[in-house]
Motif scaffolding. Structure first.
Motif, PDB file in Angstrom:
ATOM      1  N   ARG A 165       0.870  -1.189   0.000  1.00 56.70           N
ATOM      2  CA  ARG A 165       0.000   0.000   0.000  1.00 56.70           C
ATOM      3  C   ARG A 165       0.900   1.230   0.000  1.00 56.70           C
ATOM      4  O   ARG A 165       1.650   1.468   0.958  1.00 56.70           O
ATOM      5  N   ILE A 215      -2.388  10.268  -4.099  1.00 55.02           N
ATOM      6  CA  ILE A 215      -2.881   9.070  -4.754  1.00 55.02           C
ATOM      7  C   ILE A 215      -2.429   7.849  -3.952  1.00 55.02           C
ATOM      8  O   ILE A 215      -1.296   7.803  -3.468  1.00 55.02           O
ATOM      9  N   GLU A 216      -3.311   6.878  -3.840  1.00 49.22           N
ATOM     10  CA  GLU A 216      -2.968   5.628  -3.158  1.00 49.22           C
ATOM     11  C   GLU A 216      -2.970   4.479  -4.160  1.00 49.22           C
ATOM     12  O   GLU A 216      -3.901   4.327  -4.952  1.00 49.22           O
ATOM     13  N   LEU A 251      -4.662  -1.555  -7.608  1.00 46.73           N
ATOM     14  CA  LEU A 251      -5.843  -0.737  -7.338  1.00 46.73           C
ATOM     15  C   LEU A 251      -5.374   0.684  -7.079  1.00 46.73           C
ATOM     16  O   LEU A 251      -4.348   0.900  -6.418  1.00 46.73           O
ATOM     17  N   VAL A 252      -6.113   1.654  -7.571  1.00 45.92           N
ATOM     18  CA  VAL A 252      -5.726   3.046  -7.408  1.00 45.92           C
ATOM     19  C   VAL A 252      -6.897   3.844  -6.862  1.00 45.92           C
ATOM     20  O   VAL A 252      -8.047   3.645  -7.270  1.00 45.92           O
ATOM     21  N   LYS A 253      -6.605   4.740  -5.915  1.00 37.46           N
ATOM     22  CA  LYS A 253      -7.633   5.624  -5.344  1.00 37.46           C
ATOM     23  C   LYS A 253      -7.084   7.039  -5.264  1.00 37.46           C
ATOM     24  O   LYS A 253      -5.960   7.213  -4.774  1.00 37.46           O
ATOM     25  N   PRO A 254      -7.833   8.050  -5.679  1.00 38.11           N
ATOM     26  CA  PRO A 254      -9.086   7.935  -6.435  1.00 38.11           C
ATOM     27  C   PRO A 254      -8.798   7.609  -7.901  1.00 38.11           C
ATOM     28  O   PRO A 254      -7.986   8.271  -8.548  1.00 38.11           O
ATOM     29  N   ALA A 255      -9.464   6.593  -8.402  1.00 35.22           N
ATOM     30  CA  ALA A 255      -9.183   6.080  -9.740  1.00 35.22           C
ATOM     31  C   ALA A 255      -9.445   7.116 -10.827  1.00 35.22           C
ATOM     32  O   ALA A 255      -8.748   7.155 -11.842  1.00 35.22           O
ATOM     33  N   LYS A 256     -10.447   7.975 -10.612  1.00 39.15           N
ATOM     34  CA  LYS A 256     -10.827   8.928 -11.661  1.00 39.15           C
ATOM     35  C   LYS A 256      -9.758   9.992 -11.903  1.00 39.15           C
ATOM     36  O   LYS A 256      -9.758  10.658 -12.945  1.00 39.15           O
ATOM     37  N   ARG A 257      -8.826  10.142 -10.966  1.00 39.39           N
ATOM     38  CA  ARG A 257      -7.779  11.159 -11.127  1.00 39.39           C
ATOM     39  C   ARG A 257      -6.559  10.638 -11.890  1.00 39.39           C
ATOM     40  O   ARG A 257      -5.648  11.404 -12.197  1.00 39.39           O
ATOM     41  N   GLY A 260     -11.621   0.076 -10.351  1.00 36.07           N
ATOM     42  CA  GLY A 260     -10.534   0.834  -9.739  1.00 36.07           C
ATOM     43  C   GLY A 260      -9.159   0.300 -10.039  1.00 36.07           C
ATOM     44  O   GLY A 260      -8.170   0.755  -9.453  1.00 36.07           O
TER      45      GLY A 260
END
Length: 343
Positions: free
Chosen positions: A67, A79-80, A95-101, A127
């Motif tokens: 992580r 970004i994570e 997996l990426v958060k926030p994916a939309k960015r 995601g």
């Protein structure tokens, strides 16, 4: 089969947020499959349920601290990333958060640029995206140990003070996105005591992915798909387990990941033998067990594939009755919770 058949009421306060100071001080609920009798014990009492000649099979996977919290170079936005699966040539599914960015070509920087992730095509999951990693360190795994955090499940909101408490004491093969939590209760002393009693202790590897924990979003259980996970069973361990079955001795699986690996190999090869590959086996009531005679596991989420596996082994009604009693007796649930032995 309707997913609602595997639901039960769980008060939120019973979800264990932190590990106990002493690994083996957890409680142990024991369920006899034949009589459906339930007994309450402590984890060290497990030794009293093990017999000389039993083969105790454990998953020696090690959780990757994958992580990563970084910044998008173009904007500075936080970004994570959660690295899930290496694809070769420093390409990873994540997996990426926030994916939309994050779009194709975006660059995420970690540790003041010591590690960078360049976004590529979208991955086949919500995601998810493929990233190419760039780094100057000689060893990526060592860099992840330094920069990464443990990918704790979302229901754990407390910070983990010590990374090793989300590893089993016998972990050695790095590759999991989550711990095989039934094994977290063991200490070296407890394992040695089992061996002194004549129990054979052996290992396999299944790298736990997030697919095991993905919520069942369909109403009909049979329509759910589990993401594939890598497993490996070597010659020596396979021979031990095969001989035990031939001689009528018990094979005791520690954790649902161990169960899935053993039953995958038996299904695919007709017997236990050395093997490695990918498994997406989904075990729910009606599936026949070929190898496992007893199972040690933690308490799982309502309507999850894991409680379905346990229900397949112990019977759905007996499993849910045991869970209701565990709730009434205030057992601790999920990853850092108490244990259940099904004989």
């Amino acid at each position: 089969m309707d997913v609602s058949l595997f639901n039960f009421h769980l008060p939120e306060e019973l979800i264990a947020q932190t590990p106990l100071l002493d690994r083996s001080s957890s409680r142990l609920l024991v369920l006899d499959r034949e009589t459906e009798e339930i007994k309450h014990a402590s984890f060290p009492d497990l030794l009293g349920y093990l017999h000389a000649g039993d083969v105790l099979v454990l998953n020696d996977t090690r959780v990757r601290p994958a992580r990563l919290i970084g910044v998008k170079e173009e904007t500075g936005a936080q970004i994570e990333l959660l690295l899930l699966k290496p694809l070769g040539e420093d390409r990873w599914e994540a997996l990426v958060k926030p994916a939309k960015r994050v779009k194709e070509g975006s660059v995420i920087s970690f540790g003041d640029g010591r590690l960078k992730a360049v976004a590529q095509e979208a991955a086949d999951m919500a995601g998810g995206r493929v990233f190419r990693l760039e780094y100057t360190a000689s060893d990526l795994e060592e860099l992840l140990v330094e920069l990464g955090e443990m990918p704790l499940p979302p229901y754990i909101r407390e910070e983990l003070a010590e990374k090793e408490r989300y590893q089993t004491v016998y972990s050695r093969e790095t590759g999991s996105a989550a711990a095989p939590t039934a094994g977290l209760h063991f200490t070296p002393e407890l394992l040695n005591a089992a061996k002194e009693k004549g129990v054979e202790v052996t290992f396999l590897t299944l790298h736990v992915g997030l697919g095991t924990f993905r919520p069942v979003s369909v109403e009909n259980v049979e329509e759910h798909q589990i993401h594939a996970e890598f497993y490996s069973l070597n010659e020596d361990s396979a021979a031990q387990i095969h001989q035990a079955k031939a001689e009528g001795r018990r094979v005791i699986a520690v954790g649902t990941t161990t169960v899935r690996t053993l039953e995958t190999i038996a299904r695919d090869y007709g017997k236990i033998q050395a093997a490695n590959g990918w498994t997406d086996i989904f075990i729910y009531p009606g599936v026949r067990f070929r190898v496992v005679d007893a199972m040690l596991t933690n308490f799982h989420l309502p309507k999850s594939t894991l409680i379905m596996l346990v229900s397949a082994f112990a019977g759905r009604e007996a499993t849910l009755r045991a869970y209701r009693e565990a709730v009434a007796k205030r057992y601790r649930f999920f990853s850092f919770g108490d244990a259940m032995l099904i004989t």
